[in-house]
Design an enzyme around this catalytic site. Structure first.
Site, PDB file in Angstrom:
ATOM      1  N   SER A  29       0.851  -1.192   0.000  1.00 50.54           N
ATOM      2  CA  SER A  29       0.000   0.000   0.000  1.00 50.54           C
ATOM      3  C   SER A  29       0.884   1.238   0.000  1.00 50.54           C
ATOM      4  O   SER A  29       2.064   1.165  -0.365  1.00 50.54           O
ATOM      5  CB  SER A  29      -0.939  -0.037   1.213  1.00 50.54           C
ATOM      6  OG  SER A  29      -1.921   0.965   1.113  1.00 50.54           O
ATOM      7  N   ASN A  30       0.361   2.386   0.385  1.00 50.78           N
ATOM      8  CA  ASN A  30       1.129   3.634   0.417  1.00 50.78           C
ATOM      9  C   ASN A  30       0.613   4.511   1.553  1.00 50.78           C
ATOM     10  O   ASN A  30      -0.306   4.132   2.273  1.00 50.78           O
ATOM     11  CB  ASN A  30       1.041   4.351  -0.937  1.00 50.78           C
ATOM     12  CG  ASN A  30      -0.397   4.675  -1.290  1.00 50.78           C
ATOM     13  OD1 ASN A  30      -1.046   5.481  -0.628  1.00 50.78           O
ATOM     14  ND2 ASN A  30      -0.916   4.007  -2.317  1.00 50.78           N
ATOM     15  N   HIS A  31       1.217   5.701   1.710  1.00 51.00           N
ATOM     16  CA  HIS A  31       0.949   6.550   2.879  1.00 51.00           C
ATOM     17  C   HIS A  31      -0.247   7.484   2.726  1.00 51.00           C
ATOM     18  O   HIS A  31      -0.436   8.380   3.540  1.00 51.00           O
ATOM     19  CB  HIS A  31       2.189   7.375   3.216  1.00 51.00           C
ATOM     20  CG  HIS A  31       3.330   6.564   3.735  1.00 51.00           C
ATOM     21  ND1 HIS A  31       3.265   5.882   4.929  1.00 51.00           N
ATOM     22  CD2 HIS A  31       4.547   6.298   3.225  1.00 51.00           C
ATOM     23  CE1 HIS A  31       4.407   5.250   5.132  1.00 51.00           C
ATOM     24  NE2 HIS A  31       5.202   5.484   4.099  1.00 51.00           N
TER      25      HIS A  31
END
Ligand code: C5P
Length: 221
Positions: A29-31
């Site tokens: 995933s990512n931030h």
């Protein structure tokens, strides 16, 4: 008009990250926090628009008066967006969609064994580029989070994805991008115009972005 009502307009907003499974308990995933997209959805609804928010997993409360569709993967986001697209007036794609997914997610939890573990990733469909190909009068707004060559990369995305506006932000600046309550953005248009905004609260930026969208809608119709 600017600052005014959006009654009768259907606005689709995407927000948050996507998650791509590695195995049943792990993902890539990512931030992305979802704050920018949620602020746009909330503000558009407050201005009277019919708002659909397609959101990846976030910690945020659903904005009042907004229809929310929760998704996890890029493929799920694509399906949810395409199901709503045809009768939309405006699409704002603030989601940070994973560019790649794991080719063959493991059916069982991967056990710790070798010193190295290789995952093969395959490209996800670009949802916004697909909307750019399909659009028939819908106003398309994209986001570009960059760590270098902000304007060049953003202009390239604006052109390549057939967008009407792109919101570009340098995620390396303090007070900009992922997780922050403020953002520092440039708005780019197909005619070459660039509008710059210094550090601004995401809630306020949401209003500014919607003002610009209303101007584009008025000039078009
Ligand atoms: O990832 P990229 O920088 O190309 O993202 C630019 C825009 O395209 C964003 O608005 C993002 O939501 C959208 N996008 C998408 N589907 C992808 C990748 C990006 O809709 N697979």
């Amino acid at each position: 008009g600017a600052g005014g009502g959006m009654a009768g307009r259907k606005v689709l907003v995407t927000a948050g990250p996507t998650r791509e499974a590695i195995d049943p308990v792990r993902y890539i995933s990512n931030h992305s926090s979802g704050k920018m997209g949620y602020a746009i959805a909330r503000t558009a609804a407050a201005r009277g628009a019919d708002v659909v928010l397609v959101t990846g997993p976030t910690e945020l409360a659903p904005p009042p008066g907004v229809r929310v569709a929760r998704v996890e993967t890029a493929a799920e986001m694509m399906a949810a967006v395409l199901a709503e697209f045809d009768d939309c007036d405006v699409v704002v794609k603030a989601a940070a969609v994973a560019d790649y997914r794991v080719q063959a997610p493991a059916g069982q939890k991967i056990k710790k064994r070798d010193d190295e573990l290789a995952l093969t990733l395959v490209k996800n469909p670009d949802i916004l580029a697909e909307l750019g190909r399909r659009k028939q009068g819908q106003l398309l707004v994209g986001f570009a989070a960059e760590t270098e060559e902000l304007v060049g990369h953003a202009r390239d995305k604006l052109t390549r994805k057939n967008l009407d506006m792109i919101v570009a932000n340098d995620v390396t600046l303090p007070g900009a991008g992922f997780g922050a309550d403020t953002n520092i953005v440039k708005l780019l248009y197909p005619d070459g115009r660039v509008e710059e905004y210094g550090r601004t609260a995401k809630d306020e930026l949401a209003g500014i972005i919607l003002d610009k969208i209303c101007v584009l809608l008025t000039n078009r119709h």
